[in-house]
Every structure is written in C-alpha cells, then in structure tokens.
Design a protein around this motif. Structure first.
Motif, mmCIF file in Angstrom:
data_model
loop_
_atom_site.group_PDB
_atom_site.id
_atom_site.type_symbol
_atom_site.label_atom_id
_atom_site.label_comp_id
_atom_site.label_asym_id
_atom_site.label_seq_id
_atom_site.Cartn_x
_atom_site.Cartn_y
_atom_site.Cartn_z
ATOM 1 N N GLU A 121 -11.312 0.752 -7.679
ATOM 2 C CA GLU A 121 -10.062 1.247 -8.792
ATOM 3 C C GLU A 121 -10.298 2.826 -8.492
ATOM 4 O O GLU A 121 -9.274 3.383 -9.290
ATOM 5 C CB GLU A 121 -11.530 1.577 -9.641
ATOM 6 C CG GLU A 121 -11.216 1.528 -11.261
ATOM 7 C CD GLU A 121 -12.361 2.116 -12.148
ATOM 8 O OE1 GLU A 121 -11.966 2.942 -13.731
ATOM 9 O OE2 GLU A 121 -13.481 1.422 -12.203
ATOM 10 N N THR A 124 -6.720 3.345 -6.263
ATOM 11 C CA THR A 124 -4.916 2.739 -7.537
ATOM 12 C C THR A 124 -5.077 3.777 -8.428
ATOM 13 O O THR A 124 -4.546 4.636 -8.339
ATOM 14 C CB THR A 124 -5.802 1.298 -8.080
ATOM 15 O OG1 THR A 124 -6.506 -0.056 -7.585
ATOM 16 C CG2 THR A 124 -4.587 1.362 -9.215
ATOM 17 N N ARG A 125 -6.369 4.623 -8.849
ATOM 18 C CA ARG A 125 -6.329 5.877 -9.696
ATOM 19 C C ARG A 125 -5.076 6.890 -9.304
ATOM 20 O O ARG A 125 -4.438 7.357 -10.020
ATOM 21 C CB ARG A 125 -7.314 6.220 -10.452
ATOM 22 C CG ARG A 125 -7.150 7.055 -11.563
ATOM 23 C CD ARG A 125 -8.615 7.653 -12.481
ATOM 24 N NE ARG A 125 -9.849 7.384 -11.959
ATOM 25 C CZ ARG A 125 -10.507 7.421 -11.463
ATOM 26 N NH1 ARG A 125 -10.923 5.645 -12.014
ATOM 27 N NH2 ARG A 125 -11.824 7.243 -11.154
ATOM 28 N N ARG A 131 3.609 6.179 -7.997
ATOM 29 C CA ARG A 131 4.605 5.070 -9.047
ATOM 30 C C ARG A 131 6.096 4.458 -8.905
ATOM 31 O O ARG A 131 6.275 3.987 -8.298
ATOM 32 C CB ARG A 131 3.683 4.252 -10.117
ATOM 33 C CG ARG A 131 2.745 3.377 -9.622
ATOM 34 C CD ARG A 131 2.277 3.109 -11.635
ATOM 35 N NE ARG A 131 0.780 2.157 -11.591
ATOM 36 C CZ ARG A 131 0.781 1.352 -11.015
ATOM 37 N NH1 ARG A 131 1.342 -0.019 -11.170
ATOM 38 N NH2 ARG A 131 -0.382 0.735 -11.240
ATOM 39 N N ASP A 136 3.128 0.220 -5.277
ATOM 40 C CA ASP A 136 2.582 -0.309 -5.997
ATOM 41 C C ASP A 136 1.164 -0.092 -5.348
ATOM 42 O O ASP A 136 0.794 -0.928 -4.659
ATOM 43 C CB ASP A 136 2.852 -1.812 -5.641
ATOM 44 C CG ASP A 136 1.869 -2.644 -6.796
ATOM 45 O OD1 ASP A 136 0.980 -2.302 -7.487
ATOM 46 O OD2 ASP A 136 2.925 -3.393 -6.936
ATOM 47 N N PRO A 137 0.185 0.969 -6.433
ATOM 48 C CA PRO A 137 -1.226 0.814 -6.512
ATOM 49 C C PRO A 137 -2.196 -0.363 -6.287
ATOM 50 O O PRO A 137 -2.484 0.058 -5.460
ATOM 51 C CB PRO A 137 -1.767 2.175 -7.735
ATOM 52 C CG PRO A 137 0.003 2.692 -8.273
ATOM 53 C CD PRO A 137 0.406 1.488 -7.826
ATOM 54 N N GLU A 138 -1.851 -1.252 -7.166
ATOM 55 C CA GLU A 138 -2.719 -2.174 -6.214
ATOM 56 C C GLU A 138 -2.109 -2.736 -5.319
ATOM 57 O O GLU A 138 -3.730 -3.705 -4.802
ATOM 58 C CB GLU A 138 -2.109 -3.562 -7.968
ATOM 59 C CG GLU A 138 -2.823 -3.301 -9.562
ATOM 60 C CD GLU A 138 -1.829 -2.123 -9.760
ATOM 61 O OE1 GLU A 138 -1.164 -1.682 -9.316
ATOM 62 O OE2 GLU A 138 -2.288 -0.963 -10.938
ATOM 63 N N ALA A 141 -4.630 -0.782 -2.544
ATOM 64 C CA ALA A 141 -5.743 -1.423 -3.027
ATOM 65 C C ALA A 141 -6.544 -2.460 -2.279
ATOM 66 O O ALA A 141 -7.004 -2.915 -1.766
ATOM 67 C CB ALA A 141 -5.944 -1.595 -4.142
#
Length: 203
Positions: A121, A124-125, A131, A136-138, A141
């Motif tokens: 988390e 990702t934050r 972005r 793509d942060p997800e 991660a």
C-alpha cells in the motif's frame, strides 16, 4: 528444511520498529543503501553491519529464522569475499561482504516488522504521482511482491536440486545441478506467468 520466505518473516510486535510506518522504513532502507555505496572502506562496512545487527535484534525477529534466511546469501558472500581478497586485498573483501550482509539484514528488518499489505500500500501510494508518466503503481507493487516471493523460493529450488544431485552421487558435477536447477526455475516462472494470465493481470 525449507528456506523461510521473506513474506513469512513478519512477526507482530510492539517494538518501535513495528510502530514505525512503512514509509519511514522504506526511506531508511534507501538511505542506508546510498550510504553503503557512497562511503568506502572496511571500517564503514563493519559499522553498517553493526547497525544492521542492532536493528535486527530490536526487531525481535527469531534468530533461527534470520540465520536460515541468511544461509543462502552466505555462500555467495563467501565466494565474493574470496574473489575480492584475491584480486583487491582483504580490506576490500571485508567491505564488500560486510556491506552485503548489512543490506540483507536491513531488508529482513523491514519485512519482519512490516505486514506485506502495508508495504504494498505504501509503495503504491508513493508511486501514485508517476501515473501521469505512464507508471502503473499497482503493477509495480505486484512485481515487488513477486520478487519477495521469488528470491527465497529460488534458493529453495537450488538447495533441493543440489541435494538431489548429491543423492545420485553427482555432487561434483556442475551439470547435474545447474541444468535441473535452470529447468525448475524456468518452470516456476512459467507457472507464475500462467497464474497471472488466468487472472487477467499479465498483459
């Protein structure tokens, strides 16, 4: 005996390292990594290793778990240290090995005191502002979590393959260990890719 996964090192606790957020711990790990690269000399390596050992003790991580986690990297460290001692002398060898163990222990402290969900988390934050640059942060991660899982699993495959070669009396044959090991690693990677594809997140 299986090598403990970094994913399984987390142990709930009440130490100040457990109470500290994942963000500051990530930043601390990055800062330590930069200092290890920028500050040279055997004594600095020993100092960084000493700091990492103190943090490991503070984290209340199980000694047996930590030693098992370090067993795989110890072989690499000894080979690297021997090569550096031969090529560049003992001071450089001490520095390289101490720096390596310091970074590994610091990483273990992070995973031992921070739940995986919290780490992902936070990552990702932190990557959210990127972005607009196409990041793509997800997915980053997800790659991070797969890396944490892949390292200890790969070490386990290596040990199992070595033991199998030894059982056949082929412990002195590099081919008897390296070829099956490579095949198993590739097969594991394919299985992971197929699992991600089945969930629609491999594209």
């Amino acid at each position: 005996m299986s090598t403990p996964s970094l994913l399984g090192l987390y142990r709930p606790g009440t130490t100040w390292l457990h109470r500290l957020g994942a963000g500051p711990k990530f930043l601390g790990l990055v800062a330590l990594s930069l200092m290890v690269v920028l500050v040279r000399g055997p004594w600095s390596g020993v100092a960084f290793l000493g700091l990492a050992v103190v943090l490991t003790v503070w984290s209340a991580a199980r000694l047996r778990t930590v030693l098992l986690s370090l067993r795989g990297i110890a072989v690499v460290a000894l080979m690297l240290g021997g090569y550096q001692a031969w090529q560049r002398g003992w001071p450089v060898a001490v520095e390289v090995v101490a720096d390596l163990f310091a970074l590994v222990l610091a990483s273990l402290v992070l995973t031992a005191t921070t739940p995986l969900d919290e780490m992902l988390e936070t990552l990702t934050r932190a990557l959210g502002p990127l972005r607009r640059l196409g990041v793509d942060p997800e997915r980053v991660a997800l790659a991070f979590s797969l890396m944490l899982r892949a390292v200890p699993e790969t070490l386990t495959l290596g040990r199992e393959t070595r033991d199998a070669a030894k059982a056949r009396g082929l412990e002195r044959s590099p081919r008897a260990a390296l070829i099956p090991f490579a095949i198993r690693v590739v097969a594991q990677a394919r299985e992971t890719g197929e699992a991600l594809d089945a969930r629609g997140i491999a594209d």
